[in-house]
Scaffold this motif. Sequence first.
Motif, PDB file in Angstrom:
ATOM      1  N   HIS A 298       1.193  -1.054   0.230  1.00 25.98           N
ATOM      2  CA  HIS A 298       0.742   0.090  -0.007  1.00 25.98           C
ATOM      3  C   HIS A 298       0.696   1.598  -0.484  1.00 25.98           C
ATOM      4  CE1 HIS A 298      -3.530  -2.955   1.182  1.00 25.98           C
ATOM      5  NE2 HIS A 298      -2.114  -3.040   1.895  1.00 25.98           N
ATOM      6  N   GLN A 299       0.676   2.523  -0.398  1.00 27.49           N
ATOM      7  CA  GLN A 299       0.941   4.091  -0.271  1.00 27.49           C
ATOM      8  C   GLN A 299       0.684   4.440   0.224  1.00 27.49           C
ATOM      9  OE1 GLN A 299       0.038   5.734  -4.330  1.00 27.49           O
ATOM     10  NE2 GLN A 299       1.255   4.367  -5.195  1.00 27.49           N
ATOM     11  N   ARG A 300       0.952   4.006   1.892  1.00 24.87           N
ATOM     12  CA  ARG A 300       0.716   4.628   2.881  1.00 24.87           C
ATOM     13  C   ARG A 300       0.506   5.718   3.365  1.00 24.87           C
ATOM     14  NH1 ARG A 300       1.201  -0.823   7.047  1.00 24.87           N
ATOM     15  NH2 ARG A 300       0.818  -1.847   5.383  1.00 24.87           N
ATOM     16  N   ALA A 301       1.197   6.305   2.469  1.00 25.59           N
ATOM     17  CA  ALA A 301       1.028   8.722   2.227  1.00 25.59           C
ATOM     18  C   ALA A 301       0.668   8.795   1.405  1.00 25.59           C
ATOM     19  CB  ALA A 301       3.230   8.249   2.465  1.00 25.59           C
ATOM     20  N   LYS A 302      -0.358   8.898   0.956  1.00 22.05           N
ATOM     21  CA  LYS A 302      -0.974   9.035  -0.180  1.00 22.05           C
ATOM     22  C   LYS A 302      -1.146  10.494  -0.106  1.00 22.05           C
ATOM     23  CE  LYS A 302      -3.191   4.891  -2.258  1.00 22.05           C
ATOM     24  NZ  LYS A 302      -5.034   4.701  -2.574  1.00 22.05           N
ATOM     25  N   TYR A 303      -1.753  10.753   1.222  1.00 19.10           N
ATOM     26  CA  TYR A 303      -2.019  12.106   1.621  1.00 19.10           C
ATOM     27  C   TYR A 303      -0.945  13.276   1.739  1.00 19.10           C
ATOM     28  CZ  TYR A 303       0.788  11.164   6.189  1.00 19.10           C
ATOM     29  OH  TYR A 303       1.333  11.027   6.985  1.00 19.10           O
ATOM     30  N   LEU A 304       0.582  12.743   1.331  1.00 22.74           N
ATOM     31  CA  LEU A 304       1.689  13.318   1.136  1.00 22.74           C
ATOM     32  C   LEU A 304       1.672  13.602  -0.644  1.00 22.74           C
ATOM     33  CD1 LEU A 304       3.923  11.742   3.374  1.00 22.74           C
ATOM     34  CD2 LEU A 304       2.686  14.198   4.080  1.00 22.74           C
ATOM     35  N   LEU A 305       0.610  12.680  -1.260  1.00 21.56           N
ATOM     36  CA  LEU A 305       0.967  12.904  -2.432  1.00 21.56           C
ATOM     37  C   LEU A 305      -0.284  13.818  -3.361  1.00 21.56           C
ATOM     38  CD1 LEU A 305       2.501   9.469  -3.394  1.00 21.56           C
ATOM     39  CD2 LEU A 305       3.996  11.563  -3.010  1.00 21.56           C
ATOM     40  N   VAL A 306      -0.500  14.461  -2.372  1.00 16.40           N
ATOM     41  CA  VAL A 306      -1.865  14.879  -2.940  1.00 16.40           C
ATOM     42  C   VAL A 306      -1.128  15.587  -3.828  1.00 16.40           C
ATOM     43  CG1 VAL A 306      -3.993  16.341  -2.392  1.00 16.40           C
ATOM     44  CG2 VAL A 306      -3.794  14.423  -1.138  1.00 16.40           C
ATOM     45  N   THR A 307      -0.598  16.899  -2.988  1.00 17.59           N
ATOM     46  CA  THR A 307      -0.159  17.745  -3.802  1.00 17.59           C
ATOM     47  C   THR A 307       0.359  17.556  -5.097  1.00 17.59           C
ATOM     48  OG1 THR A 307       0.411  19.044  -2.173  1.00 17.59           O
ATOM     49  CG2 THR A 307       1.268  20.610  -3.810  1.00 17.59           C
TER      50      THR A 307
ATOM     51  N   VAL B 248       0.449  11.779 -13.002  1.00 19.21           N
ATOM     52  CA  VAL B 248       1.139  11.510 -12.096  1.00 19.21           C
ATOM     53  C   VAL B 248       1.358  10.588 -12.513  1.00 19.21           C
ATOM     54  CG1 VAL B 248       1.869  12.232  -9.877  1.00 19.21           C
ATOM     55  CG2 VAL B 248       0.865  14.115 -11.834  1.00 19.21           C
ATOM     56  N   ARG B 249       1.960   9.667 -11.825  1.00 12.86           N
ATOM     57  CA  ARG B 249       1.824   8.034 -11.226  1.00 12.86           C
ATOM     58  C   ARG B 249       2.936   8.094  -9.984  1.00 12.86           C
ATOM     59  NH1 ARG B 249       1.289   4.703 -15.524  1.00 12.86           N
ATOM     60  NH2 ARG B 249       1.675   2.590 -14.069  1.00 12.86           N
ATOM     61  N   LEU B 250       2.093   7.971  -9.274  1.00 13.49           N
ATOM     62  CA  LEU B 250       2.441   8.028  -7.835  1.00 13.49           C
ATOM     63  C   LEU B 250       3.343   6.554  -7.612  1.00 13.49           C
ATOM     64  CD1 LEU B 250      -1.315  10.017  -6.109  1.00 13.49           C
ATOM     65  CD2 LEU B 250       1.401  10.465  -6.390  1.00 13.49           C
ATOM     66  N   ASP B 251       3.481   5.539  -7.545  1.00 15.09           N
ATOM     67  CA  ASP B 251       3.361   4.292  -7.698  1.00 15.09           C
ATOM     68  C   ASP B 251       5.212   4.397  -7.971  1.00 15.09           C
ATOM     69  OD1 ASP B 251       3.590   4.573 -10.378  1.00 15.09           O
ATOM     70  OD2 ASP B 251       3.674   2.300 -10.108  1.00 15.09           O
ATOM     71  N   ARG B 252       5.732   5.461  -8.205  1.00 12.68           N
ATOM     72  CA  ARG B 252       7.123   5.824  -8.739  1.00 12.68           C
ATOM     73  C   ARG B 252       7.423   7.082  -7.953  1.00 12.68           C
ATOM     74  NH1 ARG B 252       9.282   2.830 -13.841  1.00 12.68           N
ATOM     75  NH2 ARG B 252       7.545   1.614 -14.845  1.00 12.68           N
ATOM     76  N   HIS B 253       6.844   7.385  -6.729  1.00 15.97           N
ATOM     77  CA  HIS B 253       6.961   8.111  -6.191  1.00 15.97           C
ATOM     78  C   HIS B 253       8.007   8.090  -5.106  1.00 15.97           C
ATOM     79  CE1 HIS B 253       6.842  12.361  -3.591  1.00 15.97           C
ATOM     80  NE2 HIS B 253       6.667  13.153  -4.832  1.00 15.97           N
ATOM     81  N   PRO B 254       8.789   8.647  -4.798  1.00 13.35           N
ATOM     82  CA  PRO B 254      10.358   8.217  -3.220  1.00 13.35           C
ATOM     83  C   PRO B 254       9.091   7.892  -2.370  1.00 13.35           C
ATOM     84  CG  PRO B 254      10.493  10.022  -5.013  1.00 13.35           C
ATOM     85  CD  PRO B 254       9.097  10.070  -5.340  1.00 13.35           C
ATOM     86  N   ILE B 255       8.382   8.781  -1.588  1.00 10.74           N
ATOM     87  CA  ILE B 255       7.063   8.801  -0.843  1.00 10.74           C
ATOM     88  C   ILE B 255       6.908   7.556  -0.950  1.00 10.74           C
ATOM     89  CG2 ILE B 255       5.363   9.396   0.356  1.00 10.74           C
ATOM     90  CD1 ILE B 255       5.191  12.331  -0.473  1.00 10.74           C
ATOM     91  N   ALA B 256       6.483   6.628  -2.298  1.00  7.16           N
ATOM     92  CA  ALA B 256       5.541   5.761  -2.379  1.00  7.16           C
ATOM     93  C   ALA B 256       6.145   4.382  -2.065  1.00  7.16           C
ATOM     94  CB  ALA B 256       5.016   5.219  -3.672  1.00  7.16           C
ATOM     95  N   LEU B 257       7.835   4.992  -3.301  1.00  5.54           N
ATOM     96  CA  LEU B 257       8.417   3.832  -3.053  1.00  5.54           C
ATOM     97  C   LEU B 257       9.317   3.537  -1.784  1.00  5.54           C
ATOM     98  CD1 LEU B 257      11.061   5.116  -6.132  1.00  5.54           C
ATOM     99  CD2 LEU B 257       9.414   2.690  -5.798  1.00  5.54           C
ATOM    100  N   ARG B 258       9.263   4.676  -0.748  1.00  6.98           N
ATOM    101  CA  ARG B 258       9.733   4.467   0.985  1.00  6.98           C
ATOM    102  C   ARG B 258       9.231   3.122   1.278  1.00  6.98           C
ATOM    103  NH1 ARG B 258      11.746   9.070   0.052  1.00  6.98           N
ATOM    104  NH2 ARG B 258      10.007  10.372   1.204  1.00  6.98           N
TER     105      ARG B 258
END
Length: 171
Positions: free
Chosen positions: A42-51, A63-73
């Motif tokens: 799961h992308q546990r930090a989805k709310y941080l990726l809203v912006t 915008v592909r959030l699955d490759r964002h550093p926050i999602a990767l962490r």
Amino acid sequence: MRLAFVSIQNPEDPECWSGTPYFVLKALRDKGADVEVIAPLHQRAKYLLVTPKLIGRMRNKEVRLDRHPIALRSYAKQIEKRVARDRFDAIFAMSSVPISGLRPGLPVLFWTDAVFEAMQLYYAGPFGDMSMSEARMAHRQEQAALTRASYAIYSSDWAASVVRSKDNISV
């Protein structure tokens, strides 16, 4: 051999990703591998990726959030937490994405059917409509996965040749 089978989606669902993860998991088990599924991630930090998602929509960019550093962490933490509780010989992933942020340790193998660079050229829609910063992020993610992985397995010569030509590595 005891494998941690990692997937963002549920690999035990035969309808997920055209059944590919399901049949790969089944084949590993049929060959006698002791496989523990670590999925879905799961992308546990989805709310941080809203912006970034909102900015992408305003600019009409994908915008592909699955490759964002926050999602990767987030993916890496979920995998590392589960792997720390049990003994595994290796980690096997159904994509380069979830293993990109893993710290050194167990051998990591990933299987995929495509390379981001080739998909960006091949599919104009979701891959071609990305902003330059999103595309750079995706390239960094894929390079991190190649650096971390002990083995990268591609289902086609097309995908493997893109990696070989770009990085001059053996795939």
